[in-house]
Design a protein around this motif. Structure first.
Motif, PDB file in Angstrom:
ATOM      1  N   GLU A 269       0.840  -1.214   0.000  1.00  0.00           N
ATOM      2  CA  GLU A 269       0.000   0.000   0.000  1.00  0.00           C
ATOM      3  C   GLU A 269       0.869   1.255   0.000  1.00  0.00           C
ATOM      4  O   GLU A 269       0.466   2.294  -0.522  1.00  0.00           O
ATOM      5  N   VAL A 270       2.063   1.152   0.579  1.00  0.00           N
ATOM      6  CA  VAL A 270       2.984   2.298   0.544  1.00  0.00           C
ATOM      7  C   VAL A 270       3.433   2.545  -0.908  1.00  0.00           C
ATOM      8  O   VAL A 270       3.439   3.691  -1.382  1.00  0.00           O
ATOM      9  N   VAL A 271       3.792   1.469  -1.620  1.00  0.00           N
ATOM     10  CA  VAL A 271       4.207   1.614  -3.030  1.00  0.00           C
ATOM     11  C   VAL A 271       3.055   2.236  -3.823  1.00  0.00           C
ATOM     12  O   VAL A 271       3.249   3.162  -4.611  1.00  0.00           O
ATOM     13  N   LYS A 272       1.844   1.739  -3.577  1.00  0.00           N
ATOM     14  CA  LYS A 272       0.666   2.293  -4.264  1.00  0.00           C
ATOM     15  C   LYS A 272       0.539   3.783  -3.999  1.00  0.00           C
ATOM     16  O   LYS A 272       0.355   4.579  -4.932  1.00  0.00           O
ATOM     17  N   THR A 273       0.650   4.155  -2.735  1.00  0.00           N
ATOM     18  CA  THR A 273       0.468   5.563  -2.371  1.00  0.00           C
ATOM     19  C   THR A 273       1.540   6.431  -3.015  1.00  0.00           C
ATOM     20  O   THR A 273       1.258   7.529  -3.518  1.00  0.00           O
ATOM     21  N   ALA A 274       2.776   5.934  -3.010  1.00  0.00           N
ATOM     22  CA  ALA A 274       3.868   6.696  -3.637  1.00  0.00           C
ATOM     23  C   ALA A 274       3.588   6.856  -5.126  1.00  0.00           C
ATOM     24  O   ALA A 274       3.754   7.947  -5.695  1.00  0.00           O
ATOM     25  N   ALA A 275       3.135   5.779  -5.766  1.00  0.00           N
ATOM     26  CA  ALA A 275       2.902   5.829  -7.217  1.00  0.00           C
ATOM     27  C   ALA A 275       1.830   6.852  -7.569  1.00  0.00           C
ATOM     28  O   ALA A 275       1.964   7.585  -8.557  1.00  0.00           O
ATOM     29  N   ILE A 276       0.770   6.927  -6.758  1.00  0.00           N
ATOM     30  CA  ILE A 276      -0.324   7.833  -7.130  1.00  0.00           C
ATOM     31  C   ILE A 276      -0.137   9.253  -6.626  1.00  0.00           C
ATOM     32  O   ILE A 276      -0.775  10.169  -7.131  1.00  0.00           O
ATOM     33  N   GLY A 277       0.753   9.443  -5.623  1.00  0.00           N
ATOM     34  CA  GLY A 277       0.731  10.784  -5.041  1.00  0.00           C
ATOM     35  C   GLY A 277       2.009  11.367  -4.476  1.00  0.00           C
ATOM     36  O   GLY A 277       1.989  12.486  -3.981  1.00  0.00           O
ATOM     37  N   ASP A 278       3.136  10.653  -4.505  1.00  0.00           N
ATOM     38  CA  ASP A 278       4.320  11.227  -3.866  1.00  0.00           C
ATOM     39  C   ASP A 278       5.601  10.695  -4.526  1.00  0.00           C
ATOM     40  O   ASP A 278       6.119   9.638  -4.153  1.00  0.00           O
TER      41      ASP A 278
END
Ligand SMILES: NC(=O)c1ccc[n+]([C@@H]2O[C@H](COP(=O)([O-])OP(=O)(O)OC[C@H]3O[C@@H](n4cnc5c(N)ncnc54)[C@H](O)[C@@H]3O)[C@@H](O)[C@H]2O)c1
Length: 342
Positions: free
Chosen positions: A171-180
């Motif tokens: 979920e961290v990788v996902k969050t980084a990909a979409i927003g940071d």
């Protein structure tokens, strides 16, 4: 670390970052009385001094109405009113149960969440979605009810089993990909610190994820638009979880595989920048995520089509564009089929 404050519709959520988790102090900070919800594991780890505890068996099997009833019953038996607080100390299962119970007790009492899994810190404890598994469906019944306080002590991650930790990292990788985009750089450049759960690095990682999710949810609490980008990898992941009977892959593991498939779909649709696609895939590989489904692609497609029918629509995918940006697309079955067989 300074607290963060988000406004989600009529709700306000304050997120604080103490060095350690003190359940007794949390209860003491609720003057009108509280019920603290744990699972057996988090109660043993963090609940020694907690008063008025409801302890659920650890695991997804606890995400049902029986658990909600146990919390509601305790609220009534303790003589607590609308000004009571439900405190959830644990992973996503505990936070969903505590939050659902708080959302319906006397039409809504106070809610404080202290997430103790990486997944709950970066995802489940923020943004107000609550979910109960019902009639064989995951999260079929739920409400939107953000916590008034989320208390994130990254030090609690030390005891988390490796598999659960890696699930949260998906979920961290996902969050980084979409927003940071900077977070992607941290995942890339500080992999060994992330893997050994360095408290300072992980406090920064978690805070960044909360900032991304908080900003997205603040713009769209009830998922009528932009919030859908938080589902990057999830359409594929749900198919894999349902084809494998929710047993061999946990949610985060399925999400990591789903992110890979979403990247491939984005490439096939000409939406995903090829350099960015390469970067995401190399991060997923470097962290050692399982990236082969081991399930016939026809079965996965069938699950995705069934899901589409249930939602009365096309297969809706989130695909990444460049670092920190993603879009929602409607994909043809033929394209999804090609991606699944690739
Ligand atoms: N509401 C939302 O927005 C949202 C978002 C994502 C996921 N979820 C839900 O979250 C659930 C999954 O959450 P999860 O992955 O945290 O699972 P979980 O709550 O089952 O926790 C995983 C395991 O880790 C143990 N654990 C928790 N904290 C620990 C610690 N610090 N040290 C050692 N062990 C610890 C738990 O006892 C459990 O056995 C799913 O039901 C999912 O639907 C909800």
């Amino acid at each position: 670390m300074d607290p963060m404050v988000f406004t989600f519709g009529e709700f306000e959520t304050e997120v604080s970052f103490p060095d350690s988790l003190d359940s007794a102090a949390l209860a003491a900070s609720c003057p009108a009385g509280s019920v603290a919800v744990f699972d057996t594991t988090t109660h043993a780890l963090f609940g020694a001094k907690a008063a008025n505890a409801v302890v659920l068996p650890a695991g997804e099997a606890s995400k049902g109405l029986e658990s909600v009833q146990a919390v509601l019953r305790r609220l009534v038996e303790s003589g607590l009113g609308r000004d009571a607080t439900v405190i959830g100390v644990g992973g996503g299962v505990v936070s969903d149960m505590a939050a659902f119970a708080a959302s319906v007790y006397m039409r809504g009492c106070s809610l404080v969440l202290a997430p103790t899994t990486l997944l709950a810190m970066v995802d489940a404890s923020l943004g107000g979605k609550t979910g109960i598994d019902f009639a064989g469906y995951k999260n079929l019944v739920g409400t939107f009810y953000p916590a008034s306080r989320v208390v994130v002590a990254a030090s609690t991650l030390a005891s988390l089993p490796g598999r659960e930790y890696l699930a949260g990292l998906a979920e961290v990788v996902k969050t980084a990909a979409i927003g940071d985009a900077e977070l992607l750089g941290i995942l890339d450049g500080r992999r060994s610190d992330v893997m050994r759960r360095d408290p300072a690095v992980m406090a920064d990682v978690v805070r960044r994820c909360i900032a991304v999710k908080g900003a997205i949810v603040a713009s769209d609490l009830r998922e009528r638009g932009r919030r859908a980008v938080l589902n990057l990898g999830h359409t594929f992941a749900h198919a894999l979880e349902s084809c494998t009977g929710f047993s061999t892959w946990n949610h985060g593991e399925a999400v990591a595989w789903g992110i890979k498939k979403a990247v491939e779909a984005g490439l096939a649709l000409g939406q995903t920048d090829p350099g960015f696609a390469k970067r995401i895939l190399s991060i997923l590989e470097a962290y050692g995520f399982r990236l082969a489904a081991g399930v016939p692609s026809a079965d996965l497609l069938r699950a995705m089509v069934m899901d589409k029918k249930r939602r009365n629509g096309a297969i809706r995918l989130v695909v990444p564009k460049i670092a920190g940006e993603a879009v929602v697309v409607h994909a043809e079955e033929s394209l999804v089929s090609r991606v699944l067989s690739g």
